[in-house]
Design a protein around this motif. Structure first.
Motif, PDB file in Angstrom:
ATOM      1  N   MET A  43      12.407   5.865  -9.717  1.00 20.76           N
ATOM      2  CA  MET A  43      12.786   5.017  -8.601  1.00 20.76           C
ATOM      3  C   MET A  43      11.574   4.312  -7.997  1.00 20.76           C
ATOM      4  O   MET A  43      11.597   3.104  -7.754  1.00 20.76           O
ATOM      5  N   ASN A  44      10.500   5.052  -7.767  1.00 17.53           N
ATOM      6  CA  ASN A  44       9.324   4.453  -7.140  1.00 17.53           C
ATOM      7  C   ASN A  44       8.609   3.474  -8.061  1.00 17.53           C
ATOM      8  O   ASN A  44       8.056   2.476  -7.591  1.00 17.53           O
ATOM      9  N   ILE A  45       8.640   3.711  -9.352  1.00 19.13           N
ATOM     10  CA  ILE A  45       8.081   2.732 -10.295  1.00 19.13           C
ATOM     11  C   ILE A  45       8.918   1.457 -10.263  1.00 19.13           C
ATOM     12  O   ILE A  45       8.377   0.348 -10.253  1.00 19.13           O
ATOM     13  N   LYS A  46      10.239   1.597 -10.205  1.00 18.36           N
ATOM     14  CA  LYS A  46      11.112   0.414 -10.123  1.00 18.36           C
ATOM     15  C   LYS A  46      10.858  -0.359  -8.829  1.00 18.36           C
ATOM     16  O   LYS A  46      10.822  -1.594  -8.834  1.00 18.36           O
ATOM     17  N   ILE A  47      10.684   0.355  -7.732  1.00 21.41           N
ATOM     18  CA  ILE A  47      10.395  -0.306  -6.455  1.00 21.41           C
ATOM     19  C   ILE A  47       9.057  -1.032  -6.526  1.00 21.41           C
ATOM     20  O   ILE A  47       8.940  -2.189  -6.109  1.00 21.41           O
ATOM     21  N   LEU A  48       8.041  -0.372  -7.061  1.00 17.26           N
ATOM     22  CA  LEU A  48       6.718  -0.989  -7.180  1.00 17.26           C
ATOM     23  C   LEU A  48       6.763  -2.217  -8.087  1.00 17.26           C
ATOM     24  O   LEU A  48       6.204  -3.268  -7.748  1.00 17.26           O
ATOM     25  N   ALA A  49       7.441  -2.102  -9.216  1.00 16.63           N
ATOM     26  CA  ALA A  49       7.548  -3.245 -10.132  1.00 16.63           C
ATOM     27  C   ALA A  49       8.276  -4.410  -9.461  1.00 16.63           C
ATOM     28  O   ALA A  49       7.896  -5.572  -9.639  1.00 16.63           O
ATOM     29  N   SER A  50       9.291  -4.106  -8.684  1.00 19.30           N
ATOM     30  CA  SER A  50      10.005  -5.153  -7.949  1.00 19.30           C
ATOM     31  C   SER A  50       9.100  -5.797  -6.913  1.00 19.30           C
ATOM     32  O   SER A  50       9.059  -7.026  -6.778  1.00 19.30           O
ATOM     33  N   LYS A  51       8.374  -4.975  -6.196  1.00 23.87           N
ATOM     34  CA  LYS A  51       7.462  -5.476  -5.152  1.00 23.87           C
ATOM     35  C   LYS A  51       6.419  -6.417  -5.751  1.00 23.87           C
ATOM     36  O   LYS A  51       6.046  -7.411  -5.132  1.00 23.87           O
ATOM     37  N   SER A  82       0.833  -1.212   0.000  1.00 19.73           N
ATOM     38  CA  SER A  82       0.000   0.000   0.000  1.00 19.73           C
ATOM     39  C   SER A  82       0.862   1.254   0.000  1.00 19.73           C
ATOM     40  O   SER A  82       0.566   2.227  -0.697  1.00 19.73           O
ATOM     41  N   TYR A  83       1.940   1.222   0.767  1.00 16.51           N
ATOM     42  CA  TYR A  83       2.847   2.359   0.800  1.00 16.51           C
ATOM     43  C   TYR A  83       3.476   2.566  -0.581  1.00 16.51           C
ATOM     44  O   TYR A  83       3.609   3.707  -1.036  1.00 16.51           O
ATOM     45  N   CYS A  84       3.851   1.476  -1.240  1.00 13.53           N
ATOM     46  CA  CYS A  84       4.447   1.581  -2.582  1.00 13.53           C
ATOM     47  C   CYS A  84       3.468   2.236  -3.559  1.00 13.53           C
ATOM     48  O   CYS A  84       3.861   3.091  -4.354  1.00 13.53           O
ATOM     49  N   TYR A  85       2.207   1.819  -3.499  1.00 12.94           N
ATOM     50  CA  TYR A  85       1.193   2.432  -4.373  1.00 12.94           C
ATOM     51  C   TYR A  85       1.065   3.927  -4.082  1.00 12.94           C
ATOM     52  O   TYR A  85       1.079   4.755  -4.997  1.00 12.94           O
ATOM     53  N   LEU A  86       0.925   4.262  -2.805  1.00  9.98           N
ATOM     54  CA  LEU A  86       0.728   5.667  -2.432  1.00  9.98           C
ATOM     55  C   LEU A  86       1.946   6.526  -2.751  1.00  9.98           C
ATOM     56  O   LEU A  86       1.808   7.653  -3.238  1.00  9.98           O
ATOM     57  N   LYS A  87       3.130   6.014  -2.478  1.00 12.75           N
ATOM     58  CA  LYS A  87       4.353   6.784  -2.737  1.00 12.75           C
ATOM     59  C   LYS A  87       4.541   7.023  -4.234  1.00 12.75           C
ATOM     60  O   LYS A  87       4.906   8.129  -4.656  1.00 12.75           O
ATOM     61  N   THR A  88       4.259   6.011  -5.030  1.00 14.68           N
ATOM     62  CA  THR A  88       4.366   6.175  -6.480  1.00 14.68           C
ATOM     63  C   THR A  88       3.363   7.210  -6.979  1.00 14.68           C
ATOM     64  O   THR A  88       3.710   8.089  -7.779  1.00 14.68           O
ATOM     65  N   ALA A  89       2.130   7.129  -6.501  1.00 14.13           N
ATOM     66  CA  ALA A  89       1.110   8.109  -6.897  1.00 14.13           C
ATOM     67  C   ALA A  89       1.511   9.520  -6.478  1.00 14.13           C
ATOM     68  O   ALA A  89       1.380  10.476  -7.260  1.00 14.13           O
ATOM     69  N   GLU A  90       2.020   9.656  -5.268  1.00 13.28           N
ATOM     70  CA  GLU A  90       2.446  10.971  -4.780  1.00 13.28           C
ATOM     71  C   GLU A  90       3.527  11.558  -5.682  1.00 13.28           C
ATOM     72  O   GLU A  90       3.456  12.737  -6.068  1.00 13.28           O
ATOM     73  N   GLU A  91       4.512  10.747  -6.012  1.00 15.44           N
ATOM     74  CA  GLU A  91       5.600  11.234  -6.861  1.00 15.44           C
ATOM     75  C   GLU A  91       5.103  11.567  -8.272  1.00 15.44           C
ATOM     76  O   GLU A  91       5.562  12.532  -8.891  1.00 15.44           O
TER      77      GLU A  91
END
Length: 88
Positions: free
Chosen positions: A61-69, A18-27
């Motif tokens: 960076m956040n897209i890469k983190i989300l894709a990894s997750k 959930s944090y990954c989704y929110l952080k990516t959206a925020e960025e």
């Protein structure tokens, strides 16, 4: 020295989905804001380049983190390749 991929994977493993989704959206919203300003308020655009670089880096960076997750790095890479081939 750790590779970029290793660092991304570590961060992804430590973050809640959930944090990954929110952080990516925020960025993404922050990048959208600076892009809109670049078009609607062109005076001072050159001064915004450092901010644009920062936000692009944060989004990537956040897209890469989300894709990894989500274990979808390969599919995302393939999508980028397909999309690029349609543009060339």
């Amino acid at each position: 020295m750790m590779s970029l991929k290793e660092k991304i994977n570590i961060v992804a493993s430590e973050r809640d989905l959930s944090y990954c989704y929110l952080k990516t959206a925020e960025e993404l919203f922050e990048l959208g804001e600076i892009l809109i300003k670049m078009v609607t308020k062109p005076q001072g655009s050159d001064d915004r380049i450092p901010h644009l670089i920062e936000e692009c880096g944060d989004v990537i960076m956040n897209i890469k983190i989300l894709a990894s997750k989500l274990y979808i790095e390969d599919e995302v890479k393939k999508r980028v390749e397909v999309k690029l081939s349609t543009l060339l």
